[in-house]
Motif scaffolding. Structure first.
Motif, PDB file in Angstrom:
ATOM      1  N   GLU A  15       0.692  -1.330   0.062  1.00 27.95           N
ATOM      2  CA  GLU A  15       0.184   0.091   0.036  1.00 27.95           C
ATOM      3  C   GLU A  15       0.928   1.152  -0.024  1.00 27.95           C
ATOM      4  OE1 GLU A  15      -2.912   0.168   3.208  1.00 27.95           O
ATOM      5  OE2 GLU A  15      -3.742  -2.069   2.550  1.00 27.95           O
ATOM      6  N   VAL A  16       1.813   1.272   0.817  1.00 25.40           N
ATOM      7  CA  VAL A  16       2.796   2.316   1.043  1.00 25.40           C
ATOM      8  C   VAL A  16       3.486   2.626  -0.387  1.00 25.40           C
ATOM      9  CG1 VAL A  16       4.729   3.456   2.137  1.00 25.40           C
ATOM     10  CG2 VAL A  16       3.043   2.309   3.288  1.00 25.40           C
ATOM     11  N   GLY A  17       4.268   1.602  -1.077  1.00 24.64           N
ATOM     12  CA  GLY A  17       4.755   1.650  -2.085  1.00 24.64           C
ATOM     13  C   GLY A  17       4.050   1.939  -3.325  1.00 24.64           C
ATOM     14  N   ALA A  18       2.763   1.820  -3.419  1.00 24.57           N
ATOM     15  CA  ALA A  18       1.900   2.234  -4.375  1.00 24.57           C
ATOM     16  C   ALA A  18       1.619   3.648  -4.348  1.00 24.57           C
ATOM     17  CB  ALA A  18       0.431   1.430  -4.483  1.00 24.57           C
ATOM     18  N   ALA A  19       1.213   4.014  -3.000  1.00 18.53           N
ATOM     19  CA  ALA A  19       0.918   5.477  -2.833  1.00 18.53           C
ATOM     20  C   ALA A  19       2.153   6.193  -2.996  1.00 18.53           C
ATOM     21  CB  ALA A  19       0.448   5.398  -1.400  1.00 18.53           C
ATOM     22  N   LEU A  20       3.258   5.957  -2.802  1.00 15.87           N
ATOM     23  CA  LEU A  20       4.639   6.804  -3.082  1.00 15.87           C
ATOM     24  C   LEU A  20       4.896   6.826  -4.315  1.00 15.87           C
ATOM     25  CD1 LEU A  20       6.699   5.781   0.116  1.00 15.87           C
ATOM     26  CD2 LEU A  20       5.374   7.914   0.031  1.00 15.87           C
ATOM     27  N   ALA A  21       4.624   5.727  -5.183  1.00 12.14           N
ATOM     28  CA  ALA A  21       4.924   5.966  -6.635  1.00 12.14           C
ATOM     29  C   ALA A  21       3.885   6.632  -7.317  1.00 12.14           C
ATOM     30  CB  ALA A  21       4.726   4.433  -7.066  1.00 12.14           C
ATOM     31  N   ALA A  22       2.623   6.742  -6.782  1.00  9.66           N
ATOM     32  CA  ALA A  22       1.623   7.649  -7.318  1.00  9.66           C
ATOM     33  C   ALA A  22       1.863   8.877  -7.092  1.00  9.66           C
ATOM     34  CB  ALA A  22       0.240   7.378  -6.875  1.00  9.66           C
ATOM     35  N   LYS A  23       2.530   9.264  -6.066  1.00 10.61           N
ATOM     36  CA  LYS A  23       2.748  10.696  -5.363  1.00 10.61           C
ATOM     37  C   LYS A  23       3.791  11.279  -6.289  1.00 10.61           C
ATOM     38  CE  LYS A  23       3.875  13.658  -1.337  1.00 10.61           C
ATOM     39  NZ  LYS A  23       4.065  13.491  -0.069  1.00 10.61           N
ATOM     40  N   THR A  24       4.994  10.647  -6.513  1.00  8.13           N
ATOM     41  CA  THR A  24       5.811  10.972  -6.994  1.00  8.13           C
ATOM     42  C   THR A  24       5.864  10.748  -8.845  1.00  8.13           C
ATOM     43  OG1 THR A  24       7.127   8.751  -7.027  1.00  8.13           O
ATOM     44  CG2 THR A  24       7.511  10.477  -5.357  1.00  8.13           C
ATOM     45  N   ASN A  25       4.760  10.192  -9.260  1.00 13.37           N
ATOM     46  CA  ASN A  25       4.654   9.994 -10.714  1.00 13.37           C
ATOM     47  C   ASN A  25       5.910   8.979 -11.186  1.00 13.37           C
ATOM     48  OD1 ASN A  25       3.099  10.219 -13.042  1.00 13.37           O
ATOM     49  ND2 ASN A  25       4.425  11.724 -13.921  1.00 13.37           N
ATOM     50  N   ASN A  26       6.076   8.066 -10.415  1.00 17.02           N
ATOM     51  CA  ASN A  26       7.161   7.101 -10.600  1.00 17.02           C
ATOM     52  C   ASN A  26       6.687   5.566 -10.666  1.00 17.02           C
ATOM     53  OD1 ASN A  26       9.501   5.349 -10.784  1.00 17.02           O
ATOM     54  ND2 ASN A  26      10.495   6.391  -9.253  1.00 17.02           N
ATOM     55  N   PRO A  27       6.562   5.064 -11.963  1.00 21.19           N
ATOM     56  CA  PRO A  27       5.640   3.979 -12.056  1.00 21.19           C
ATOM     57  C   PRO A  27       6.489   2.816 -11.439  1.00 21.19           C
ATOM     58  CG  PRO A  27       6.888   4.308 -14.037  1.00 21.19           C
ATOM     59  CD  PRO A  27       7.064   5.462 -13.150  1.00 21.19           C
ATOM     60  N   ASP A  28       7.455   2.818 -10.917  1.00 18.18           N
ATOM     61  CA  ASP A  28       8.373   1.957 -10.332  1.00 18.18           C
ATOM     62  C   ASP A  28       8.200   1.711  -8.825  1.00 18.18           C
ATOM     63  OD1 ASP A  28      10.111  -0.314  -9.576  1.00 18.18           O
ATOM     64  OD2 ASP A  28      12.061   0.354 -10.570  1.00 18.18           O
ATOM     65  N   ARG A 259      14.495   7.718 -14.988  1.00 18.25           N
ATOM     66  CA  ARG A 259      13.242   8.038 -14.192  1.00 18.25           C
ATOM     67  C   ARG A 259      12.381   8.125 -15.497  1.00 18.25           C
ATOM     68  NH1 ARG A 259       9.150   9.822 -13.170  1.00 18.25           N
ATOM     69  NH2 ARG A 259       8.685  11.342 -11.450  1.00 18.25           N
ATOM     70  N   LYS A 260      11.460   7.494 -15.515  1.00 16.43           N
ATOM     71  CA  LYS A 260      10.123   7.477 -16.467  1.00 16.43           C
ATOM     72  C   LYS A 260       8.692   7.544 -15.675  1.00 16.43           C
ATOM     73  CE  LYS A 260      12.701   4.478 -19.818  1.00 16.43           C
ATOM     74  NZ  LYS A 260      12.664   3.315 -20.472  1.00 16.43           N
ATOM     75  N   GLY A 261       7.961   8.667 -16.231  1.00 16.80           N
ATOM     76  CA  GLY A 261       6.878   8.927 -15.730  1.00 16.80           C
ATOM     77  C   GLY A 261       5.890   7.835 -16.089  1.00 16.80           C
ATOM     78  N   VAL A 262       4.809   7.748 -15.535  1.00 20.77           N
ATOM     79  CA  VAL A 262       3.545   7.155 -16.098  1.00 20.77           C
ATOM     80  C   VAL A 262       3.012   7.317 -17.438  1.00 20.77           C
ATOM     81  CG1 VAL A 262       1.319   6.041 -15.443  1.00 20.77           C
ATOM     82  CG2 VAL A 262       3.022   6.479 -13.525  1.00 20.77           C
ATOM     83  N   LYS A 263       3.204   6.357 -18.361  1.00 19.05           N
ATOM     84  CA  LYS A 263       2.937   6.789 -19.650  1.00 19.05           C
ATOM     85  C   LYS A 263       1.447   6.553 -20.038  1.00 19.05           C
ATOM     86  CE  LYS A 263       7.079   8.316 -20.553  1.00 19.05           C
ATOM     87  NZ  LYS A 263       7.249   9.800 -20.806  1.00 19.05           N
ATOM     88  N   SER A 264       0.880   5.676 -19.336  1.00 20.92           N
ATOM     89  CA  SER A 264      -0.791   4.969 -19.569  1.00 20.92           C
ATOM     90  C   SER A 264      -1.646   5.742 -19.185  1.00 20.92           C
ATOM     91  CB  SER A 264      -0.576   3.494 -19.123  1.00 20.92           C
ATOM     92  OG  SER A 264      -0.416   3.580 -17.790  1.00 20.92           O
ATOM     93  N   LEU A 265      -1.388   6.778 -18.218  1.00 15.34           N
ATOM     94  CA  LEU A 265      -2.526   7.658 -17.758  1.00 15.34           C
ATOM     95  C   LEU A 265      -2.179   9.059 -18.279  1.00 15.34           C
ATOM     96  CD1 LEU A 265      -2.444   6.302 -13.931  1.00 15.34           C
ATOM     97  CD2 LEU A 265      -3.901   5.439 -15.837  1.00 15.34           C
ATOM     98  N   SER A 266      -3.390   9.870 -18.339  1.00 14.66           N
ATOM     99  CA  SER A 266      -3.503  11.088 -18.659  1.00 14.66           C
ATOM    100  C   SER A 266      -3.172  11.628 -17.440  1.00 14.66           C
ATOM    101  CB  SER A 266      -4.657  11.500 -19.032  1.00 14.66           C
ATOM    102  OG  SER A 266      -5.891  11.410 -17.918  1.00 14.66           O
ATOM    103  N   GLN A 267      -2.705  13.013 -17.405  1.00 11.67           N
ATOM    104  CA  GLN A 267      -2.327  13.756 -16.289  1.00 11.67           C
ATOM    105  C   GLN A 267      -3.648  13.821 -15.108  1.00 11.67           C
ATOM    106  OE1 GLN A 267      -0.893  17.830 -17.403  1.00 11.67           O
ATOM    107  NE2 GLN A 267       0.521  17.101 -18.766  1.00 11.67           N
ATOM    108  N   ASP A 268      -4.698  13.884 -15.717  1.00  6.96           N
ATOM    109  CA  ASP A 268      -5.692  13.867 -14.761  1.00  6.96           C
ATOM    110  C   ASP A 268      -5.963  12.787 -14.150  1.00  6.96           C
ATOM    111  OD1 ASP A 268      -8.397  15.355 -13.643  1.00  6.96           O
ATOM    112  OD2 ASP A 268      -9.405  13.546 -14.681  1.00  6.96           O
ATOM    113  N   GLU A 269      -5.805  11.543 -14.825  1.00 12.16           N
ATOM    114  CA  GLU A 269      -5.971  10.446 -14.198  1.00 12.16           C
ATOM    115  C   GLU A 269      -4.715   9.959 -13.369  1.00 12.16           C
ATOM    116  OE1 GLU A 269      -8.094   7.508 -17.988  1.00 12.16           O
ATOM    117  OE2 GLU A 269      -5.934   8.266 -17.916  1.00 12.16           O
ATOM    118  N   ALA A 270      -3.597  10.389 -13.697  1.00 11.77           N
ATOM    119  CA  ALA A 270      -2.557  10.212 -12.797  1.00 11.77           C
ATOM    120  C   ALA A 270      -2.799  10.939 -11.279  1.00 11.77           C
ATOM    121  CB  ALA A 270      -1.031  10.668 -13.597  1.00 11.77           C
TER     122      ALA A 270
END
Length: 373
Positions: A15-28, A259-270
Protein backbone atom coordinates in the motif's frame (compact mmCIF):
# COMPACT_ATOMS: atom_id res chain seq x y z
CA UNK A 1 9.03 -26.74 -5.09
CA UNK A 2 7.84 -23.26 -4.13
CA UNK A 3 7.87 -20.58 -6.80
CA UNK A 4 9.56 -18.05 -4.52
CA UNK A 5 9.64 -15.34 -7.19
CA UNK A 6 5.85 -15.11 -7.30
CA UNK A 7 5.01 -14.40 -3.66
CA UNK A 8 3.05 -11.24 -2.88
CA UNK A 9 4.37 -8.29 -0.88
CA UNK A 10 3.13 -7.57 2.62
CA UNK A 11 0.03 -5.31 2.51
CA UNK A 12 1.80 -2.54 4.45
CA UNK A 13 4.68 -2.07 2.01
CA UNK A 14 2.42 -2.80 -0.94
CA UNK A 15 0.00 0.00 0.00
CA UNK A 16 2.73 2.45 0.95
CA UNK A 17 4.81 1.62 -2.13
CA UNK A 18 1.86 2.15 -4.47
CA UNK A 19 0.89 5.44 -2.82
CA UNK A 20 4.44 6.82 -2.92
CA UNK A 21 4.87 5.73 -6.55
CA UNK A 22 1.66 7.56 -7.48
CA UNK A 23 2.61 10.65 -5.48
CA UNK A 24 5.97 10.95 -7.22
CA UNK A 25 4.61 9.90 -10.64
CA UNK A 26 7.17 7.10 -10.65
CA UNK A 27 5.74 3.82 -12.03
CA UNK A 28 8.37 1.67 -10.28
CA UNK A 29 7.40 1.04 -6.62
CA UNK A 30 10.40 -1.19 -5.78
CA UNK A 31 12.44 1.54 -4.07
CA UNK A 32 9.43 2.75 -2.09
CA UNK A 33 8.70 -0.76 -0.86
CA UNK A 34 12.26 -1.13 0.39
CA UNK A 35 12.19 2.30 2.06
CA UNK A 36 8.88 1.61 3.80
CA UNK A 37 10.11 -1.82 4.96
CA UNK A 38 13.24 -0.13 6.35
CA UNK A 39 11.24 2.40 8.36
CA UNK A 40 8.99 -0.36 9.69
CA UNK A 41 11.91 -2.58 10.67
CA UNK A 42 13.66 0.36 12.32
CA UNK A 43 10.56 1.05 14.41
CA UNK A 44 10.56 -2.57 15.65
CA UNK A 45 14.33 -2.38 16.24
CA UNK A 46 13.88 0.60 18.54
CA UNK A 47 11.87 -1.70 20.81
CA UNK A 48 14.73 -4.26 20.70
CA UNK A 49 12.59 -6.88 18.97
CA UNK A 50 14.31 -10.20 18.34
CA UNK A 51 13.58 -13.12 16.01
CA UNK A 52 14.24 -16.80 16.71
CA UNK A 53 14.37 -19.74 14.35
CA UNK A 54 14.43 -23.34 15.53
CA UNK A 55 17.88 -23.76 13.96
CA UNK A 56 19.51 -20.55 15.17
CA UNK A 57 20.10 -18.19 18.08
CA UNK A 58 17.90 -15.12 18.69
CA UNK A 59 18.89 -12.28 16.37
CA UNK A 60 17.98 -8.57 16.43
CA UNK A 61 15.26 -7.46 14.03
CA UNK A 62 17.05 -4.97 11.79
CA UNK A 63 17.57 -4.08 8.14
CA UNK A 64 20.26 -2.67 5.86
CA UNK A 65 19.18 -1.22 2.51
CA UNK A 66 20.81 0.49 -0.47
CA UNK A 67 18.47 2.37 -2.83
CA UNK A 68 19.81 3.84 -6.05
CA UNK A 69 17.69 5.87 -8.46
CA UNK A 70 18.25 8.85 -10.77
CA UNK A 71 17.54 12.41 -9.73
CA UNK A 72 13.82 13.13 -9.75
CA UNK A 73 12.77 9.57 -8.90
CA UNK A 74 11.10 10.78 -5.71
CA UNK A 75 13.54 9.68 -3.00
CA UNK A 76 13.26 12.96 -1.07
CA UNK A 77 9.47 13.18 -1.34
CA UNK A 78 9.13 9.57 -0.26
CA UNK A 79 11.35 10.03 2.81
CA UNK A 80 9.41 13.14 3.82
CA UNK A 81 6.08 11.31 3.51
CA UNK A 82 7.37 8.33 5.47
CA UNK A 83 8.93 10.36 8.30
CA UNK A 84 6.36 13.13 8.67
CA UNK A 85 3.22 11.36 7.45
CA UNK A 86 3.10 7.58 7.80
CA UNK A 87 5.47 7.39 10.77
CA UNK A 88 4.75 10.94 11.98
CA UNK A 89 2.70 9.95 15.03
CA UNK A 90 5.22 7.25 15.90
CA UNK A 91 8.07 9.75 15.97
CA UNK A 92 5.84 12.29 17.72
CA UNK A 93 5.52 9.89 20.67
CA UNK A 94 9.12 8.72 20.51
CA UNK A 95 10.68 11.51 22.61
CA UNK A 96 8.34 10.77 25.51
CA UNK A 97 9.41 7.12 25.30
CA UNK A 98 13.06 8.17 25.54
CA UNK A 99 12.33 10.24 28.67
CA UNK A 100 10.61 7.23 30.23
CA UNK A 101 13.60 5.04 29.43
CA UNK A 102 16.03 7.57 30.93
CA UNK A 103 14.04 7.84 34.18
CA UNK A 104 13.85 4.06 34.38
CA UNK A 105 17.60 3.71 33.77
CA UNK A 106 18.38 6.30 36.48
CA UNK A 107 16.24 4.37 38.97
CA UNK A 108 17.89 1.06 38.07
CA UNK A 109 21.43 2.45 38.42
CA UNK A 110 20.56 4.32 41.62
CA UNK A 111 19.00 1.26 43.26
CA UNK A 112 22.00 -0.84 42.26
CA UNK A 113 24.42 1.64 43.84
CA UNK A 114 22.43 1.67 47.08
CA UNK A 115 22.19 -2.13 47.19
CA UNK A 116 25.78 -2.93 46.14
CA UNK A 117 27.70 -0.08 47.74
CA UNK A 118 25.38 1.01 50.53
CA UNK A 119 25.63 4.70 49.68
CA UNK A 120 23.02 7.34 50.43
CA UNK A 121 19.99 7.33 48.13
CA UNK A 122 20.36 11.02 47.21
CA UNK A 123 24.04 10.55 46.35
CA UNK A 124 23.24 7.39 44.42
CA UNK A 125 20.66 9.23 42.35
CA UNK A 126 23.12 12.06 41.63
CA UNK A 127 25.71 9.53 40.44
CA UNK A 128 23.12 7.72 38.33
CA UNK A 129 21.98 10.94 36.66
CA UNK A 130 25.61 11.82 35.90
CA UNK A 131 26.23 8.38 34.40
CA UNK A 132 23.23 8.78 32.11
CA UNK A 133 24.00 12.35 30.99
CA UNK A 134 27.74 11.78 30.43
CA UNK A 135 26.99 9.69 27.34
CA UNK A 136 25.01 12.53 25.78
CA UNK A 137 21.52 12.61 24.34
CA UNK A 138 20.16 9.67 22.38
CA UNK A 139 20.01 10.35 18.63
CA UNK A 140 17.32 8.26 16.93
CA UNK A 141 18.71 8.56 13.39
CA UNK A 142 22.05 10.05 12.31
CA UNK A 143 23.68 10.64 8.93
CA UNK A 144 27.34 10.08 9.87
CA UNK A 145 29.51 9.14 12.80
CA UNK A 146 32.95 7.96 13.81
CA UNK A 147 33.46 4.50 15.25
CA UNK A 148 34.04 5.85 18.82
CA UNK A 149 30.87 7.96 18.57
CA UNK A 150 28.82 4.97 17.39
CA UNK A 151 30.16 2.86 20.25
CA UNK A 152 29.33 5.62 22.73
CA UNK A 153 25.77 5.85 21.41
CA UNK A 154 25.60 2.07 21.66
CA UNK A 155 26.53 2.33 25.36
CA UNK A 156 23.72 4.86 25.78
CA UNK A 157 21.25 2.44 24.18
CA UNK A 158 22.45 -0.34 26.49
CA UNK A 159 21.78 1.91 29.48
CA UNK A 160 18.30 2.82 28.29
CA UNK A 161 17.31 -0.66 27.13
CA UNK A 162 15.61 1.12 24.25
CA UNK A 163 16.49 2.51 20.83
CA UNK A 164 18.70 1.37 17.98
CA UNK A 165 21.70 2.57 15.98
CA UNK A 166 20.06 4.02 12.88
CA UNK A 167 22.35 5.35 10.15
CA UNK A 168 20.76 7.03 7.14
CA UNK A 169 23.06 8.39 4.42
CA UNK A 170 21.64 10.53 1.62
CA UNK A 171 23.55 11.30 -1.59
CA UNK A 172 25.75 8.27 -1.08
CA UNK A 173 27.92 9.16 -4.07
CA UNK A 174 29.01 12.41 -2.39
CA UNK A 175 29.12 11.15 1.20
CA UNK A 176 30.48 7.62 0.93
CA UNK A 177 34.15 8.50 1.46
CA UNK A 178 33.40 10.52 4.59
CA UNK A 179 31.25 7.67 5.95
CA UNK A 180 33.79 4.87 5.49
CA UNK A 181 34.69 4.58 9.18
CA UNK A 182 31.07 4.37 10.31
CA UNK A 183 30.16 1.91 7.57
CA UNK A 184 33.05 -0.35 8.54
CA UNK A 185 31.77 -0.35 12.11
CA UNK A 186 28.25 -1.19 10.94
CA UNK A 187 29.52 -4.30 9.14
CA UNK A 188 30.10 -5.91 12.54
CA UNK A 189 26.77 -4.85 14.03
CA UNK A 190 24.35 -6.43 11.56
CA UNK A 191 24.02 -10.05 12.64
CA UNK A 192 23.85 -9.96 16.43
CA UNK A 193 24.10 -6.28 17.38
CA UNK A 194 27.52 -6.84 18.94
CA UNK A 195 30.85 -5.12 18.37
CA UNK A 196 34.30 -5.44 19.91
CA UNK A 197 35.67 -2.61 22.03
CA UNK A 198 38.83 -0.73 21.11
CA UNK A 199 41.25 -0.39 24.03
CA UNK A 200 42.34 3.18 24.76
CA UNK A 201 44.44 4.56 27.58
CA UNK A 202 42.32 5.71 30.51
CA UNK A 203 43.06 9.12 32.03
CA UNK A 204 41.26 11.59 34.29
CA UNK A 205 39.91 13.27 31.15
CA UNK A 206 39.09 10.11 29.23
CA UNK A 207 37.37 7.06 30.69
CA UNK A 208 36.38 3.74 29.20
CA UNK A 209 32.78 2.72 28.66
CA UNK A 210 31.75 -0.66 30.06
CA UNK A 211 30.33 -2.96 27.40
CA UNK A 212 27.28 -4.70 28.88
CA UNK A 213 27.34 -7.31 26.08
CA UNK A 214 23.65 -6.76 25.36
CA UNK A 215 22.61 -6.58 21.71
CA UNK A 216 22.05 -3.19 20.14
CA UNK A 217 20.19 -3.47 16.83
CA UNK A 218 21.57 -1.44 13.92
CA UNK A 219 19.76 -0.23 10.80
CA UNK A 220 21.32 1.33 7.73
CA UNK A 221 19.75 3.09 4.74
CA UNK A 222 21.88 4.52 1.95
CA UNK A 223 20.38 6.15 -1.11
CA UNK A 224 21.51 8.32 -3.98
CA UNK A 225 22.01 8.46 -7.74
CA UNK A 226 23.84 5.66 -9.62
CA UNK A 227 25.78 8.11 -11.81
CA UNK A 228 27.32 9.83 -8.77
CA UNK A 229 28.22 6.56 -7.08
CA UNK A 230 29.59 4.69 -10.09
CA UNK A 231 31.99 7.42 -11.17
CA UNK A 232 34.74 5.08 -12.40
CA UNK A 233 37.00 6.47 -9.67
CA UNK A 234 37.69 6.20 -5.94
CA UNK A 235 34.04 6.39 -4.85
CA UNK A 236 33.05 3.45 -7.01
CA UNK A 237 36.05 1.43 -5.84
CA UNK A 238 35.21 2.08 -2.18
CA UNK A 239 31.59 1.07 -2.70
CA UNK A 240 32.60 -2.18 -4.41
CA UNK A 241 35.07 -2.86 -1.58
CA UNK A 242 32.32 -2.35 1.04
CA UNK A 243 29.88 -4.56 -0.87
CA UNK A 244 32.50 -7.30 -1.16
CA UNK A 245 33.46 -6.92 2.51
CA UNK A 246 29.94 -7.82 3.59
CA UNK A 247 27.28 -5.36 2.55
CA UNK A 248 26.27 -7.67 -0.30
CA UNK A 249 24.86 -10.30 2.05
CA UNK A 250 23.55 -7.84 4.62
CA UNK A 251 21.64 -5.45 2.38
CA UNK A 252 18.41 -5.20 0.46
CA UNK A 253 18.96 -3.44 -2.86
CA UNK A 254 16.73 -1.42 -5.15
CA UNK A 255 17.92 -0.04 -8.46
CA UNK A 256 16.19 2.21 -10.95
CA UNK A 257 18.25 2.95 -14.04
CA UNK A 258 16.17 5.81 -15.45
CA UNK A 259 13.36 8.12 -14.42
CA UNK A 260 10.20 7.55 -16.45
CA UNK A 261 6.78 8.94 -15.63
CA UNK A 262 3.57 6.99 -15.99
CA UNK A 263 2.78 6.88 -19.73
CA UNK A 264 -0.46 4.88 -19.67
CA UNK A 265 -2.47 7.53 -17.79
CA UNK A 266 -3.46 11.07 -18.67
CA UNK A 267 -2.35 13.86 -16.33
CA UNK A 268 -5.80 14.03 -14.78
CA UNK A 269 -5.97 10.25 -14.33
CA UNK A 270 -2.51 10.17 -12.73
CA UNK A 271 -3.49 13.00 -10.38
CA UNK A 272 -6.76 11.35 -9.38
CA UNK A 273 -4.98 8.03 -8.77
CA UNK A 274 -2.38 9.70 -6.53
CA UNK A 275 -5.08 11.50 -4.53
CA UNK A 276 -7.11 8.31 -4.11
CA UNK A 277 -4.14 6.20 -2.97
CA UNK A 278 -2.81 8.84 -0.56
CA UNK A 279 -6.28 9.47 0.90
CA UNK A 280 -6.74 5.74 1.44
CA UNK A 281 -3.31 5.55 3.05
CA UNK A 282 -4.14 8.38 5.48
CA UNK A 283 -7.16 6.40 6.66
CA UNK A 284 -5.34 3.05 6.62
CA UNK A 285 -5.27 1.01 9.86
CA UNK A 286 -1.55 0.52 9.25
CA UNK A 287 -0.92 4.09 10.45
CA UNK A 288 -2.26 3.37 13.93
CA UNK A 289 -0.58 -0.04 13.98
CA UNK A 290 2.78 1.64 13.33
CA UNK A 291 2.26 3.98 16.29
CA UNK A 292 1.27 1.04 18.50
CA UNK A 293 4.74 -0.46 18.00
CA UNK A 294 5.90 1.86 20.81
CA UNK A 295 3.60 -0.08 23.13
CA UNK A 296 5.24 -3.39 22.28
CA UNK A 297 7.10 -5.34 24.91
CA UNK A 298 10.75 -4.33 24.89
CA UNK A 299 13.03 -7.17 23.88
CA UNK A 300 10.16 -9.35 22.67
CA UNK A 301 11.29 -12.49 20.83
CA UNK A 302 9.22 -13.38 17.76
CA UNK A 303 9.57 -17.11 17.15
CA UNK A 304 8.94 -18.73 13.81
CA UNK A 305 6.12 -21.25 13.71
CA UNK A 306 7.01 -24.74 12.51
CA UNK A 307 5.61 -24.06 9.03
CA UNK A 308 7.42 -20.72 8.81
CA UNK A 309 10.68 -22.34 9.90
CA UNK A 310 10.40 -25.06 7.26
CA UNK A 311 9.56 -22.50 4.58
CA UNK A 312 12.58 -20.39 5.51
CA UNK A 313 14.83 -23.46 5.46
CA UNK A 314 13.48 -24.41 2.03
CA UNK A 315 14.26 -20.89 0.79
CA UNK A 316 17.75 -21.11 2.27
CA UNK A 317 18.48 -24.34 0.37
CA UNK A 318 17.02 -22.85 -2.81
CA UNK A 319 19.32 -19.80 -2.53
CA UNK A 320 22.37 -21.91 -1.74
CA UNK A 321 21.75 -23.96 -4.86
CA UNK A 322 21.38 -20.83 -6.98
CA UNK A 323 24.61 -19.39 -5.57
CA UNK A 324 26.52 -22.32 -7.10
CA UNK A 325 25.47 -21.12 -10.56
CA UNK A 326 27.82 -18.14 -10.23
CA UNK A 327 31.59 -18.41 -10.80
CA UNK A 328 33.82 -18.31 -7.73
CA UNK A 329 35.30 -14.92 -8.64
CA UNK A 330 31.83 -13.38 -8.13
CA UNK A 331 32.11 -13.96 -4.41
CA UNK A 332 29.96 -10.96 -3.46
CA UNK A 333 27.07 -12.23 -5.64
CA UNK A 334 27.44 -15.74 -4.21
CA UNK A 335 27.56 -14.42 -0.64
CA UNK A 336 24.43 -12.31 -1.14
CA UNK A 337 22.54 -15.29 -2.51
CA UNK A 338 23.69 -17.71 0.18
CA UNK A 339 22.66 -15.43 3.04
CA UNK A 340 19.32 -14.15 1.78
CA UNK A 341 17.44 -16.19 4.37
CA UNK A 342 18.92 -14.16 7.24
CA UNK A 343 17.69 -10.74 6.10
CA UNK A 344 14.44 -12.36 5.00
CA UNK A 345 13.83 -13.72 8.50
CA UNK A 346 14.55 -10.36 10.15
CA UNK A 347 12.09 -8.44 7.96
CA UNK A 348 9.47 -11.19 8.29
CA UNK A 349 9.55 -10.64 12.06
CA UNK A 350 8.92 -6.91 11.52
CA UNK A 351 5.81 -7.83 9.53
CA UNK A 352 4.62 -9.99 12.45
CA UNK A 353 5.31 -7.16 14.89
CA UNK A 354 3.27 -4.55 13.02
CA UNK A 355 0.36 -7.01 12.96
CA UNK A 356 0.69 -7.36 16.75
CA UNK A 357 1.23 -11.11 16.42
CA UNK A 358 3.49 -13.00 18.87
CA UNK A 359 4.93 -15.35 16.23
CA UNK A 360 6.19 -15.25 12.64
CA UNK A 361 3.82 -17.05 10.30
CA UNK A 362 4.59 -18.66 6.95
CA UNK A 363 2.89 -15.77 5.13
CA UNK A 364 5.29 -13.31 6.79
CA UNK A 365 8.19 -15.37 5.45
CA UNK A 366 6.60 -15.36 2.00
CA UNK A 367 6.07 -11.58 2.09
CA UNK A 368 9.70 -11.06 3.11
CA UNK A 369 10.89 -13.40 0.34
CA UNK A 370 8.92 -11.27 -2.15
CA UNK A 371 10.86 -8.20 -1.01
CA UNK A 372 14.19 -10.05 -1.07
CA UNK A 373 13.63 -11.46 -4.53
Amino acid sequence: MNNFAEFEHHPFISEVGAALAAKTNNPDPAMFRVMSAWHLTKAVSNMHGMVKSAVGSPMPINMYAICLAPSGAGKGHAMSTLEQGIFGRYYGSFDAKIEEAEHRAINVISNRLVADKGIDEALARTKAEKEITELGAYVETFDSGSSPAIKQLRAKIQQLGFGALNLQIDEIGSNLTGSEEGLTTFLELFDLGQIKQKITKVSKDSGRTLDKRTATPANLLMFGTPSKLFDGSNTEKLFIDLVTAGYARRSFFSWQASRKGVKSLSQDEAFQKAVALLTALDASPWISKVQQLLQSESGKVYRLTDRADKQLFSYRVYCEQRSEEYPEHQEDVRAEMMHRHIKTMKVAAAFAAVERLPVVLIRHINHAIALTE
